[in-house]
Each structure stands twice: as structure tokens, then as C-alpha cells.
Design a protein around this motif. Sequence first.
Motif, PDB file in Angstrom:
ATOM      1  N   LYS A  39       6.282   8.551   8.452  1.00 48.89           N
ATOM      2  CA  LYS A  39       7.053   9.029   7.297  1.00 48.89           C
ATOM      3  C   LYS A  39       6.755  10.484   6.952  1.00 48.89           C
ATOM      4  O   LYS A  39       7.362  11.038   6.026  1.00 48.89           O
ATOM      5  CB  LYS A  39       6.775   8.153   6.075  1.00 48.89           C
ATOM      6  CG  LYS A  39       5.349   8.272   5.513  1.00 48.89           C
ATOM      7  CD  LYS A  39       5.186   7.366   4.300  1.00 48.89           C
ATOM      8  CE  LYS A  39       3.790   7.497   3.679  1.00 48.89           C
ATOM      9  NZ  LYS A  39       3.628   6.594   2.514  1.00 48.89           N
ATOM     10  N   LEU A  40       5.841  11.120   7.682  1.00 49.38           N
ATOM     11  CA  LEU A  40       5.468  12.501   7.399  1.00 49.38           C
ATOM     12  C   LEU A  40       6.588  13.439   7.839  1.00 49.38           C
ATOM     13  O   LEU A  40       6.952  13.477   9.011  1.00 49.38           O
ATOM     14  CB  LEU A  40       4.172  12.850   8.130  1.00 49.38           C
ATOM     15  CG  LEU A  40       3.618  14.262   7.920  1.00 49.38           C
ATOM     16  CD1 LEU A  40       3.335  14.494   6.444  1.00 49.38           C
ATOM     17  CD2 LEU A  40       2.360  14.467   8.751  1.00 49.38           C
ATOM     18  N   GLN A  41       7.106  14.202   6.915  1.00 51.19           N
ATOM     19  CA  GLN A  41       8.174  15.144   7.223  1.00 51.19           C
ATOM     20  C   GLN A  41       7.914  16.464   6.513  1.00 51.19           C
ATOM     21  O   GLN A  41       7.534  16.496   5.350  1.00 51.19           O
ATOM     22  CB  GLN A  41       9.537  14.597   6.778  1.00 51.19           C
ATOM     23  CG  GLN A  41       9.959  13.329   7.519  1.00 51.19           C
ATOM     24  CD  GLN A  41      11.286  12.802   7.003  1.00 51.19           C
ATOM     25  OE1 GLN A  41      11.841  13.330   6.048  1.00 51.19           O
ATOM     26  NE2 GLN A  41      11.804  11.774   7.661  1.00 51.19           N
ATOM     27  N   ARG A  86      -4.915  10.625  11.541  1.00 51.30           N
ATOM     28  CA  ARG A  86      -4.235  11.551  12.446  1.00 51.30           C
ATOM     29  C   ARG A  86      -2.782  11.715  12.005  1.00 51.30           C
ATOM     30  O   ARG A  86      -2.089  10.737  11.754  1.00 51.30           O
ATOM     31  CB  ARG A  86      -4.281  11.011  13.880  1.00 51.30           C
ATOM     32  CG  ARG A  86      -5.636  11.080  14.521  1.00 51.30           C
ATOM     33  CD  ARG A  86      -5.688  10.282  15.810  1.00 51.30           C
ATOM     34  NE  ARG A  86      -4.464  10.437  16.607  1.00 51.30           N
ATOM     35  CZ  ARG A  86      -4.157   9.662  17.641  1.00 51.30           C
ATOM     36  NH1 ARG A  86      -4.948   8.663  17.979  1.00 51.30           N
ATOM     37  NH2 ARG A  86      -3.055   9.881  18.336  1.00 51.30           N
ATOM     38  N   THR A  87      -2.320  12.951  11.914  1.00 49.27           N
ATOM     39  CA  THR A  87      -0.959  13.185  11.415  1.00 49.27           C
ATOM     40  C   THR A  87       0.098  12.650  12.372  1.00 49.27           C
ATOM     41  O   THR A  87       1.207  12.315  11.935  1.00 49.27           O
ATOM     42  CB  THR A  87      -0.729  14.688  11.180  1.00 49.27           C
ATOM     43  OG1 THR A  87      -1.064  15.417  12.375  1.00 49.27           O
ATOM     44  CG2 THR A  87      -1.593  15.194  10.033  1.00 49.27           C
ATOM     45  N   LEU A 134       0.833  -1.195   0.000  1.00 52.62           N
ATOM     46  CA  LEU A 134       0.000   0.000   0.000  1.00 52.62           C
ATOM     47  C   LEU A 134       0.870   1.248   0.000  1.00 52.62           C
ATOM     48  O   LEU A 134       1.732   1.413   0.867  1.00 52.62           O
ATOM     49  CB  LEU A 134      -0.926   0.009   1.217  1.00 52.62           C
ATOM     50  CG  LEU A 134      -1.823  -1.217   1.406  1.00 52.62           C
ATOM     51  CD1 LEU A 134      -2.781  -1.001   2.563  1.00 52.62           C
ATOM     52  CD2 LEU A 134      -2.601  -1.529   0.134  1.00 52.62           C
ATOM     53  N   LYS A 135       0.626   2.143  -0.947  1.00 50.82           N
ATOM     54  CA  LYS A 135       1.444   3.350  -1.069  1.00 50.82           C
ATOM     55  C   LYS A 135       1.188   4.338   0.068  1.00 50.82           C
ATOM     56  O   LYS A 135       2.086   5.092   0.456  1.00 50.82           O
ATOM     57  CB  LYS A 135       1.179   4.038  -2.410  1.00 50.82           C
ATOM     58  CG  LYS A 135       1.534   3.186  -3.631  1.00 50.82           C
ATOM     59  CD  LYS A 135       3.026   2.922  -3.696  1.00 50.82           C
ATOM     60  CE  LYS A 135       3.375   2.132  -4.958  1.00 50.82           C
ATOM     61  NZ  LYS A 135       4.814   1.802  -5.014  1.00 50.82           N
ATOM     62  N   MET A 136      -0.041   4.382   0.587  1.00 52.61           N
ATOM     63  CA  MET A 136      -0.427   5.273   1.682  1.00 52.61           C
ATOM     64  C   MET A 136       0.034   6.701   1.377  1.00 52.61           C
ATOM     65  O   MET A 136       0.874   7.288   2.061  1.00 52.61           O
ATOM     66  CB  MET A 136       0.141   4.777   3.010  1.00 52.61           C
ATOM     67  CG  MET A 136      -0.279   3.358   3.363  1.00 52.61           C
ATOM     68  SD  MET A 136      -2.072   3.155   3.470  1.00 52.61           S
ATOM     69  CE  MET A 136      -2.435   4.012   4.993  1.00 52.61           C
ATOM     70  N   ILE A 137      -0.540   7.273   0.317  1.00 50.54           N
ATOM     71  CA  ILE A 137      -0.098   8.557  -0.226  1.00 50.54           C
ATOM     72  C   ILE A 137      -0.745   9.722   0.515  1.00 50.54           C
ATOM     73  O   ILE A 137      -1.961   9.762   0.701  1.00 50.54           O
ATOM     74  CB  ILE A 137      -0.431   8.635  -1.723  1.00 50.54           C
ATOM     75  CG1 ILE A 137       0.288   7.500  -2.476  1.00 50.54           C
ATOM     76  CG2 ILE A 137      -0.055   9.983  -2.301  1.00 50.54           C
ATOM     77  CD1 ILE A 137      -0.166   7.347  -3.920  1.00 50.54           C
TER      78      ILE A 137
END
Length: 608
Positions: free
Chosen positions: A270-272, A264-265, A78-81
Motif C-alpha cells: 500500500k506504500l505509494q 522493508r519498504t 491492524l492499521k499498520m501505519i
Amino acid sequence: MSVIGASPAVGLFCVPRSPPRDIHRFRMAVRSSAVSVAPIFTKLKHECATPLPLLRHVADAMAADMRAGLAVDGGSDLKMILSYVDSLPTGYVCIYVYMYVSSGIGVPCHFDPNSLGGKQERVIDTEFEQVSIPQELMFGTSEDLFDFIASGLDKFARKEGGKFYLPSGRKREIGFTFSFPVRQTSIDSGILIKWTKGFAVSGTAGRDVVACLNEAMERQGLDMRVSALVNDTVGTLAGARYWDDDVMVAVILGTGTNACYVERTDTIAKLQGHDSSSGRTIINTEWGAFSNGLPLTVFDREMDDASINPGEQIFEKTISGMYLGEIVRRVLLKIAEAGTFGDSIPEKLSTPFVLRTPDISAMQQDNSDDLKAVGSILYDITGVESNLSARKIVIEVCDTIVKRGSRLAGAGIVGILQKMEEDSQGLIFGKRTVVAMDGGLYEHYPQYRRYLQDAVTELLGLEISKNIRFILLQNRQGKTRLAKYYVPLEDSEKHKVEYEVHRLVVNRDPKFTNFVEFRTHKVIYRRYAGLFFSLCVDITDNELAYLECIHLFVEILDHFFSNVCELDLVFNFHKVYLILDEFILAGELQETSKKAIIERMGELEKLE
């Protein structure tokens, strides 16, 4: 958990005309080593089975792959974009132009900003036009495809007739919905990862699709620019959220398939470099690439090997509309070799994708004794001549493949909800959560939709899913005086349900119990004079509780109308529905106090 439907993503399904018997069909001889059909069908049923333990495994694997995909790029199938959509509609929305590109369809739409009146007035008016993308462009160049899209947008804008004005010097802004895997870098840019759903356009992979469209619009001389790029699933969620604040998940089930949800962020490792003021964002899962634990057959593997992307998009190839008909065709070809359709095999049956999902849907809607429509479709589409016995086998094959696909789709939905539930510490299953559904497969295929909903119900359990599916009040002659459905059904399916339930309860021996199995659920009923009150609930629900529920409803009606009779229900049907809504809401019992309901009805009557 609720499921709501949106507009279809594929065309209407049509039943072909009866076959012209004077047309010669080329055929090839059947192999002399034909085998019995029974072992083929038995093996197919076994390999396509989706019992509850398997569905639980698929749901768990979906949730695990989602976590892995959020942890690091490439962490799972899953790319989870990240969509960069951090806020959802809460009231007034102004959308200028919407362009949708998916599965060979381009749909430019214009929304007059004066036609959106906020939460109360909702959307008053829209304009749209559907344009099919020629098949040759699906395998052409990037420039040809985007020039076609820009040309269609230009023609649509010209039809507007000057109704829409912009301040001088300002370009018209458009939203671009692009339903293919894109690595989004901002709200108005995204790099195409790969084509899916049969597209193989050259010169686009690795490029910014927004730039491709902007360049095409410049070539057409259009004074427009793309201000937002969203996946079609993200667009479905955002659009549905305008109608219902509880929408948290959106699923596309049409030619292709995908799902997105509100995340939720602080759970996105991987969120940067991206801050969200709301603390939430929409994640495009690209779940078509999921493959963990899926029950596959030799027919699936052969179809995958022959595809333009072997080894990829396995979930999509198992559950979406583009592939279901092809899987059925491959099964029919195998049983044709066993002599099911006579001494020869039509060459058309060997043509990949000649049998489409709308065709198998149309066959499954044939309720005639001789299955005439099934025979016509088989002959028109595949050249197969069939007797009644062969047609019944075809229906069984269709049902087996469709049931597997829809139940796996249901497991995928539950997997998303499970992941959200675990991160929210019980806030998802403890409140109303709505899944927005879009796509022609869900919209126009009743069996697919019913199997999917049943799978969700099985997995979530009775405490979470709807308890009551529908309520019917019918007289002995079969006239329905009240019908309230808490699950989405086509009108034709509702008529069928009402006929079957009436026949079931009227002909039942009074010495038997007042509950009886009905399809995969059960009907609990009580008779009062010449009227039958029937509830459809889960097979494991408490019968006595619902018998008392029916009796309480009758007591309230009797008190409100002072010795209620059938004519009271006929001439005051709107009040009967109001009473029912005070009593049962969204398929769940809301109030058990007769006094409270009567008092509430009195207050409503004063308002009239």
C-alpha cells in the motif's frame, strides 16, 4: 532473540495500608440462588487456557493480519501505519524537547545536545517532569486538552533557566509523541483515527494533532513548533536503537499496549509516493485492535459491551494494564455472589474499574502465610472481608487472568518476528534480534514478565531463545558467591530465586539425579566440596551437556587460581565473572576450549 527493558510508562505499584476496622461499609444482600465457586473457577481456567497450539495460532494470525494490513488500508484489524521514520540513530543524536502524551500522562523532557556524546558516551544527562492529565480532560474538548499540554510545556521550559539558547529567528523544535492511532501523512503531521485507553475527547477525531498542539502553543505564546510526530512505540524503538544496533521491534505494555517494528519498504504493497533511502521504515502496527483467535470469557465480553468502544481494541482489553484489574473485579463479583466472601456483597465491588492492575499485582507479591496484604487490599479497595481460603481463590483468579494476558502478548511478539523472518529469508532468527520493552506492566509486574518470556521461549524453541536463564554458585550455608542472570528479574525476585534454588539442591538426596524441576524450567547442579554450581535451563534441555558445562567451568577456575577455593572466588569475584563471560555469553555457550579461555584471561590480565 533478546528482550530489553526500558523505562516504565505507568506509576509505581503500592500496597495499601491495613483496613481501618471502624469504618462502616454499605453492603447488599447476596442472591439466595448462590452457586458453587468451583464450577465458576473451573470454567474460567478452561476458557483462559493458553496452551502452545493456541499460542501458535495467535502468532500465525498476527503475522497474517500484518500482511493484510500492509497490502491495503483497512485490509485487517491492524492499521499498520507508516511512521515516516526511515532512519534510526547510529551515533550522535540531538534532541531538543520531547513531549509524551499517553494514557493520561504528559511528560515534557529536555535533552541538552551537549549531553549526547555518540555511541561511546551515550546519554549523559536528561531533564524530565511528569504531569498527570486530569480525568475530566480525558472526556473534555480538544482545545482544553491541548491547552493543558501547551501550558505544561510552557511551565517546564521556564524552569530551564536559560541553559538552552537558539540562534535569533529560529523557533525551538519539539518532538511530539502521541500514543493513539494516527494516520500519519508526513514526519510532522498526522490525523487522529480514534481515541483509545479510555479517552473520549471531542472535536479531535479527523484532525491533525500536530496542528492542534501548534495552535495551543500559539495561544500560550510559546515560540515553539512540532518538527516530528511519532507514536510512543516508535519513540521507544528509536531510543532503544541508540543503545543497541540490534533493536528491531518495540513493544509497549503499560496502561495501553502497542508494537512497532522495522519493515522493508518493498514488502509494503500500500506504500505509494514515499521513497526511503534506507529501504526500510518503522511500521506502527496498532496491535491493540487485533482480535483473531483470542480466548475470551463472559467477563471479557461483558466488560467490552460496557466500554466506550465496544467491539474494538480486543487485544488491548485482554493484555493491557488498564483492563486486567477490571476483568479480575468482574470475576470476584461473580464468585462473591456464590458466597465466597460471606453473606453479603460490598457495593464497592460492583463499581467498574475500582480494582486496578497495580492492586492485583500487589496481591500477587504477597508471600506471607496468611496473605495479610491480600486481605488489606481487598478490604481497602473493594470492601471485601476475606478469610485465608477466600484470599487463595483471589490469588488464583489474578494469576489466571494475568497469565492469559501475558502469554498472549508473548504470542503477539513472536507473530511480529515470524513475519519479519519470512520476509528476510531467515535473517531474523539466524542473528541476534532485540525487542525493546517499555511500560509499567512489563516493568513492575514480575509474574506478567515471567509468563510472557516463557511463552516466547516456548514458541521460538530452544535453538532461538536463550538456553541458560541464570547461573548460581552458592555454599552450603546459602551464601551466593556468584549470580549471573540472562533474563531480566527484579532484585526481590532474584533473592527469591536464590533462596529457592539453594533449598532445592542442598536438601536433595545425593542418590538422586543432579537435575530437578524448578518452576517451568529445571535446575542442573553439581557439588564441589562445599560449593554448589547451578544452571537453570529449559525443561527439555540435555542434562548431560550442562553437567559437562559446569565441570568445564570448574576446571577453568581450578587452573586459573591453582587449586581454587571459596576464598579465591570471594576476593577475586571480578575475575570469576570475566572467566564466565568468556565461557558463556547472553545465556549461550560460546567457547568450550579451556586453553583458549585461559589464554584470553592471560591477555586481559596483561592489560591491567
